[in-house]
Design a protein around this motif. Sequence first.
Motif, PDB file in Angstrom:
ATOM      1  N   ARG A  68      21.170  -3.787  31.661  1.00  0.00           N
ATOM      2  CA  ARG A  68      22.073  -3.931  31.389  1.00  0.00           C
ATOM      3  C   ARG A  68      23.540  -3.737  32.484  1.00  0.00           C
ATOM      4  N   ALA A  69      23.357  -3.015  33.720  1.00  0.00           N
ATOM      5  CA  ALA A  69      24.344  -3.239  34.785  1.00  0.00           C
ATOM      6  C   ALA A  69      24.273  -4.521  35.048  1.00  0.00           C
ATOM      7  N   ARG A  72      27.282  -6.362  32.328  1.00  0.00           N
ATOM      8  CA  ARG A  72      27.798  -5.877  32.541  1.00  0.00           C
ATOM      9  C   ARG A  72      28.813  -7.051  33.943  1.00  0.00           C
ATOM     10  N   TYR A  73      27.650  -6.889  35.208  1.00  0.00           N
ATOM     11  CA  TYR A  73      28.395  -7.159  36.229  1.00  0.00           C
ATOM     12  C   TYR A  73      28.827  -8.831  36.026  1.00  0.00           C
ATOM     13  N   LEU A  90      41.682  -1.619  27.226  1.00  0.00           N
ATOM     14  CA  LEU A  90      40.783  -0.439  26.662  1.00  0.00           C
ATOM     15  C   LEU A  90      40.615   0.559  25.883  1.00  0.00           C
ATOM     16  N   GLU A  91      40.624   0.371  24.529  1.00  0.00           N
ATOM     17  CA  GLU A  91      40.207   0.558  23.500  1.00  0.00           C
ATOM     18  C   GLU A  91      39.050   0.536  22.695  1.00  0.00           C
ATOM     19  N   ARG A  93      37.119  -1.498  24.540  1.00  0.00           N
ATOM     20  CA  ARG A  93      36.025  -1.603  25.596  1.00  0.00           C
ATOM     21  C   ARG A  93      35.387  -0.131  25.317  1.00  0.00           C
ATOM     22  N   ALA A  94      36.113   0.420  25.070  1.00  0.00           N
ATOM     23  CA  ALA A  94      35.425   1.982  25.151  1.00  0.00           C
ATOM     24  C   ALA A  94      34.152   1.957  23.456  1.00  0.00           C
ATOM     25  N   ASP A  97      30.977   0.399  24.700  1.00  0.00           N
ATOM     26  CA  ASP A  97      31.029   0.896  25.650  1.00  0.00           C
ATOM     27  C   ASP A  97      29.622   2.350  24.521  1.00  0.00           C
ATOM     28  N   GLN A  98      30.783   2.701  23.225  1.00  0.00           N
ATOM     29  CA  GLN A  98      30.167   3.906  22.804  1.00  0.00           C
ATOM     30  C   GLN A  98      28.683   3.308  22.061  1.00  0.00           C
ATOM     31  N   TRP A  99      28.820   2.288  21.504  1.00  0.00           N
ATOM     32  CA  TRP A  99      27.766   1.472  20.643  1.00  0.00           C
ATOM     33  C   TRP A  99      26.733   1.059  21.688  1.00  0.00           C
ATOM     34  N   ASP A 101      26.187   2.430  24.083  1.00  0.00           N
ATOM     35  CA  ASP A 101      25.247   3.454  24.888  1.00  0.00           C
ATOM     36  C   ASP A 101      24.055   3.832  23.889  1.00  0.00           C
ATOM     37  N   VAL A 102      25.093   3.753  22.339  1.00  0.00           N
ATOM     38  CA  VAL A 102      23.673   4.459  21.300  1.00  0.00           C
ATOM     39  C   VAL A 102      22.552   3.546  21.155  1.00  0.00           C
ATOM     40  N   THR A 104      21.365   2.573  23.629  1.00  0.00           N
ATOM     41  CA  THR A 104      20.243   3.166  24.580  1.00  0.00           C
ATOM     42  C   THR A 104      19.557   4.491  24.496  1.00  0.00           C
ATOM     43  N   HIS A 105      20.553   5.550  24.202  1.00  0.00           N
ATOM     44  CA  HIS A 105      20.429   6.957  23.666  1.00  0.00           C
ATOM     45  C   HIS A 105      19.251   7.218  21.917  1.00  0.00           C
TER      46      HIS A 105
END
Lengths: 215, 219
Positions: A68-69, A72-73, A90-91, A93-94, A97-99, A101-102, A104-105
């Motif tokens: 994932r890194a 992203r790079y 920015l918003e 992108r956030a 990122d949120q989904w 991270d979903v 991943t977790h």
Amino acid sequence: MVVKLYGLVTAACPQRVLLCFLEKEIEFEIVHVDLDTLEQKKPEHLLRQPFGQVPAIEDGDFKLFESRAIARYYATKYSNQGTNLLGKSLEHRAIVDQWADVETHYFNVLAFPIVLNLVIKPRLGEECDAVLVEELKAKLGVVLDIYENRLASNRFLAGDEFTMADLTHMPAMGYLMRTDVNQMVKARVNMNRWWEELTARPAWKKLMKMAGFEA
Amino acid sequence: MAMKVYGNGMSVCVARVLLCLHEKETEFELVPVDLFACHHKLPSFLSMNPFGQVPVLQDDDLTLFESRAITAYIAEKHKDKGTDLTRHADAKEAAIVKLWSEVESHHFNPAISAVIHQLIVVPLQGKTPDAAIVEENLEKLGKVLDVYEEKLGKTKYLAGDSYTLADLHHVPYTYYFMKTCHAGLVNDRPKVKAWWEDLCSRPAFLKVSPGLTVAPATN
């Protein structure tokens, strides 16, 4: 000089990086790491990836691991070519990122052991933990209901466009859809529609051809 | 308007966000969520986070969940003040920060959260910790910390010579872990121990740690 990806085209985490390369039209070279002989646990590979996993990349002097890194790079480095994977503000992108991270977790923590038991263990001649798989599928159902609801009002996870949030799910989804978990996806109208759109993408089709999974 | 963080200071994932806000010298309002009364499972909360967990961030029109997506957002929005948590000016350095943040997510977090769940959360539910789960995850955590010991022999912090999100994300769970009887896993590794002591000396940590009030059950 072309970026080298250490891994193999059939493994899920390298596929995440390969999909990014294909979506971004980035040239690459795959350096095969033989998981069947545990090459990833040998000293030479541990220098690239200290946890003994694939993928790792080498791009000239620059080295990186964690799929994932890496994705992203390259999505950032090549933001001006190919698919925009990271969002437009920015918003946005956030939310991407949120989904991501979903994935991943909530998703991967269930998908990975399901795939391990239903796909990888049989291939290695090991016994599948059927009780565990049923428990995991029950938990996955709860997570997929949340995705179903999200995709009812959003074409893709982070909004109207395909982003890293969708891409990062694809390798594990590809394997899950080869098991009876595909019934859980097909039973959910919006998830089914989302998966069909994702798999219609040229980058996915190229990847599947490279992996020998599709005619 | 100041950002709102929904959650409580004793929650690991909330503390992750609070650390970031303090490092970035950003004003915020903490809106408590009564977890014992299951307010995080009410429709009004689920409309903000459908997974029914804290923290949630509200910043004007943006509602965000997942603590690491929140820290990344705060760090980028306020990249020109406070601590440089992402090394945003250099793409390769930023990628290394992201790499070690992913290591925390995929290697460190599953093992340490399983131990903390057994030793702190399970007793709060009136049940007995599962020793086999603790043992299995302490072993996994030890192997991760071996990798960290080697890395921290080469760089002062995980992603290089300055403190970043890659270090910050580790702090809340490690703080609780060091209250258990297994703190030796950190203390027996000199580089990891020195790194941890450095993280605990930061002003942002000193503001957030008093809120991390849950304690392991004594046995």
